[in-house]
Motif scaffolding. Structure first.
Motif, PDB file in Angstrom:
ATOM      1  N   PHE A   1       0.869  -1.185   0.000  1.00 27.47           N
ATOM      2  CA  PHE A   1       0.000   0.000   0.000  1.00 27.47           C
ATOM      3  C   PHE A   1       0.901   1.229   0.000  1.00 27.47           C
ATOM      4  N   SER A   2       0.467   2.278  -0.709  1.00 26.28           N
ATOM      5  CA  SER A   2       1.221   3.533  -0.674  1.00 26.28           C
ATOM      6  C   SER A   2       0.428   4.550   0.127  1.00 26.28           C
TER       7      SER A   2
ATOM      8  N   ASN B   1       1.447   8.935   8.471  1.00 29.15           N
ATOM      9  CA  ASN B   1       0.120   8.570   7.983  1.00 29.15           C
ATOM     10  C   ASN B   1      -0.075   7.046   8.037  1.00 29.15           C
ATOM     11  N   GLY B   2       0.959   6.293   7.674  1.00 29.45           N
ATOM     12  CA  GLY B   2       0.872   4.826   7.732  1.00 29.45           C
ATOM     13  C   GLY B   2       0.610   4.356   9.155  1.00 29.45           C
ATOM     14  N   THR B   3       1.301   4.953  10.119  1.00 32.66           N
ATOM     15  CA  THR B   3       1.103   4.583  11.530  1.00 32.66           C
ATOM     16  C   THR B   3      -0.329   4.908  11.955  1.00 32.66           C
ATOM     17  N   ALA B   4      -0.768   6.113  11.586  1.00 34.32           N
ATOM     18  CA  ALA B   4      -2.123   6.531  11.975  1.00 34.32           C
ATOM     19  C   ALA B   4      -3.173   5.596  11.375  1.00 34.32           C
ATOM     20  N   LEU B   5      -2.942   5.174  10.126  1.00 30.43           N
ATOM     21  CA  LEU B   5      -3.890   4.255   9.485  1.00 30.43           C
ATOM     22  C   LEU B   5      -3.913   2.902  10.190  1.00 30.43           C
ATOM     23  N   CYS B   6      -2.740   2.449  10.627  1.00 35.37           N
ATOM     24  CA  CYS B   6      -2.684   1.167  11.366  1.00 35.37           C
ATOM     25  C   CYS B   6      -3.451   1.285  12.678  1.00 35.37           C
ATOM     26  N   VAL B   7      -3.237   2.403  13.379  1.00 36.99           N
ATOM     27  CA  VAL B   7      -3.947   2.619  14.646  1.00 36.99           C
ATOM     28  C   VAL B   7      -5.451   2.584  14.384  1.00 36.99           C
TER      29      VAL B   7
ATOM     30  N   ASN C   1       5.706   3.054   2.072  1.00 33.42           N
ATOM     31  CA  ASN C   1       5.250   1.698   1.765  1.00 33.42           C
ATOM     32  C   ASN C   1       4.725   1.036   3.044  1.00 33.42           C
ATOM     33  N   VAL C   2       3.492   0.646   3.027  1.00 36.04           N
ATOM     34  CA  VAL C   2       2.973  -0.205   4.100  1.00 36.04           C
ATOM     35  C   VAL C   2       2.776  -1.570   3.453  1.00 36.04           C
TER      36      VAL C   2
ATOM     37  N   MET D   1      -8.226   2.529   4.068  1.00 41.36           N
ATOM     38  CA  MET D   1      -7.716   3.468   3.057  1.00 41.36           C
ATOM     39  C   MET D   1      -8.828   3.890   2.105  1.00 41.36           C
ATOM     40  N   ALA D   2      -9.651   2.925   1.716  1.00 42.88           N
ATOM     41  CA  ALA D   2     -10.749   3.240   0.798  1.00 42.88           C
ATOM     42  C   ALA D   2     -11.744   4.172   1.480  1.00 42.88           C
ATOM     43  N   GLY D   3     -11.992   3.912   2.773  1.00 40.61           N
ATOM     44  CA  GLY D   3     -12.955   4.726   3.516  1.00 40.61           C
ATOM     45  C   GLY D   3     -12.521   6.177   3.636  1.00 40.61           C
TER      46      GLY D   3
END
Ligand code: PLP
Length: 395
Positions: free
Chosen positions: A96-97, A103-109, A251-252, A267-269
């Motif tokens: 995933f980009s 931002n990647g960390t926040a998305l994981c959280v 890169n995630v 990510m889609a949401g």
């Protein structure tokens, strides 16, 4: 245009370019712009490799900046880099980009924890982790790294005893910012076991994985223990390695289909898709030419590290942590016996150097300042000279 042979000694004026590091030094730290040295936020004062500059030039020459399509070449460049440089085989659809790794960390959280959950951080650690965790309505559970012989180590026994049951995720920083440690395979196995014991999703932020000093070897967390694949999220980026932080791309990489589906849904949401400049530049960077540039960069940073360490450690009471990776030197001022306000004032107002303050990295950072040494060597020499003067009464 960047020359094919990089000239890391070139002093490039970054004032007036919206450079956070240079243009914000005076407003944020009160370090005068006239002769201040910006050694704080983690970007480098070097141009990226010529292949990256050429990719941007091609875009500018074409002059059209529409929607990006077909990222196969981009994904293959990431796969090539991970295999070639880290011995790690990645599938195209694992990638995933995101808009960078904060931002990647926040998305994981967001994707893998719930409000009120606790996220484990091994402190002191990169400050933005705690910021996004708290801003998302989760708690930070600090597990403090042990300081032994001027280097950080992990203390799983103590940490086991501190767990409350509210923890659902661990964010690991490997190599470690700010301590500059390259964690050994045994230590990483310890992290994997800890994550399993406490049923944690393990997010391994490896953004500094290419900036590893000669003689050190970084091990990708994905290569440590197959049995954690169903709880592991890997993160890396071109941005630290090639000095592209403003492109905000990361890169995630998730091998597990279940975690991948949850991340993709989030990510889609949020309607996220990457910026085409970041994609073009990252694809150009992950190439044989980019690899040769990184090798030259690391050799240069190693020289800066030696110069900085020799000069700083000659000042009684100051001790820089041995840098196994990253270009961020973590300096302990506790030996001076001074209050934090006093040593910080001497660095910022006496030596006129803007640095990151230790406490922002969480508990354990109180006596430290972090210096960014990814700058032409003459500036590192100047910083050392100024520090020696600012603490001259201790000599
Ligand atoms: C460990 C770590 N993760 C993430 C980042 C920043 O990532 P990005 O600029 O991609 O958001 C940094 C920057 O210093 C870092 O040290």
């Amino acid at each position: 245009m960047a020359p094919l042979t990089p000239d890391f000694d070139e002093e490039i004026d970054r004032f007036g370019t919206h450079s956070s590091k240079w243009d914000m030094m005076q407003p944020l730290y009160g370090v005068p712009a006239e002769d201040g040295l910006a050694m704080w936020v983690a970007d480098m004062d070097f141009r990226p490799p010529a292949c990256v500059q050429a990719a941007v030039q091609r875009m500018a020459d074409h002059g059209l900046y529409g929607y990006y399509g077909d990222d196969t070449g981009y994904r293959d460049a990431i796969r090539w880099w991970m295999q070639e440089r880290h011995g790690w085989a990645v599938e195209r659809d694992w990638i995933f980009s995101t808009h960078g790794l904060v931002n990647g960390t926040a998305l994981c959280v967001d994707a893998f924890t719930r409000p009120g959950d606790a996220v484990v951080l091994m402190t002191p650690v990169y400050h933005a982790f705690a910021r996004v965790i708290r801003a998302s309505g989760r708690e930070v559970h600090e597990c403090r790294l042990a300081l032994k012989d001027n280097r950080y180590t992990m203390d799983f026994e103590a940490w086991d005893a501190q767990m409350t049951g509210a923890e659902t995720m661990l964010v690991l920083c490997s190599p470690h910012n700010p301590g500059g440690r390259v964690w050994t395979r045994e230590e990483l196995q310890g992290v994997a076991d800890f994550a399993k014991r406490h049923d944690l999703i393990l997010v391994s932020d490896e953004i500094h994985h290419d900036l590893v000093m000669p003689g050190q070897k970084h091990t990708a967390m994905a290569l440590v223990d197959d049995s954690i694949a169903d709880r592991l999220v890997m993160m890396s980026a071109t941005t630290k390695t090639f000095n592209l932080a403003g492109t905000h791309i990361g890169n995630v990489i998730i091998a597990d289909p279940n975690l991948r589906a949850r991340f993709a849904a989030r990510m889609a949401g949020l309607g996220l898709s990457p910026n085409s400049f970041g994609l073009f530049m990252a694809e150009a960077a992950y190439s044989p030419e980019g690899a040769a540039w990184v090798d030259a960069l690391v050799a240069y940073l190693d020289g800066n590290r030696r110069l900085f360490d020799d000069g700083v450690n000659a000042i009684p009471g100051l001790a820089s942590m041995p840098l196994q990776a990253t270009y961020l030197s973590w300096v302990d001022f506790s030996g001076t016996g001074m209050e934090r306000a006093e040593f910080t004032h001497r660095v910022e107002q006496g030596a006129r150097i803007a640095v990151n303050h230790g406490p922002t990295f969480g508990s354990g950072g109180e006596d430290f300042l972090r210096f960014n040494i990814a700058t032409p060597r003459a500036r590192v020499a100047e910083a050392v000279k100024r520090l020696q003067e600012a603490f001259g009464d201790l000599q």
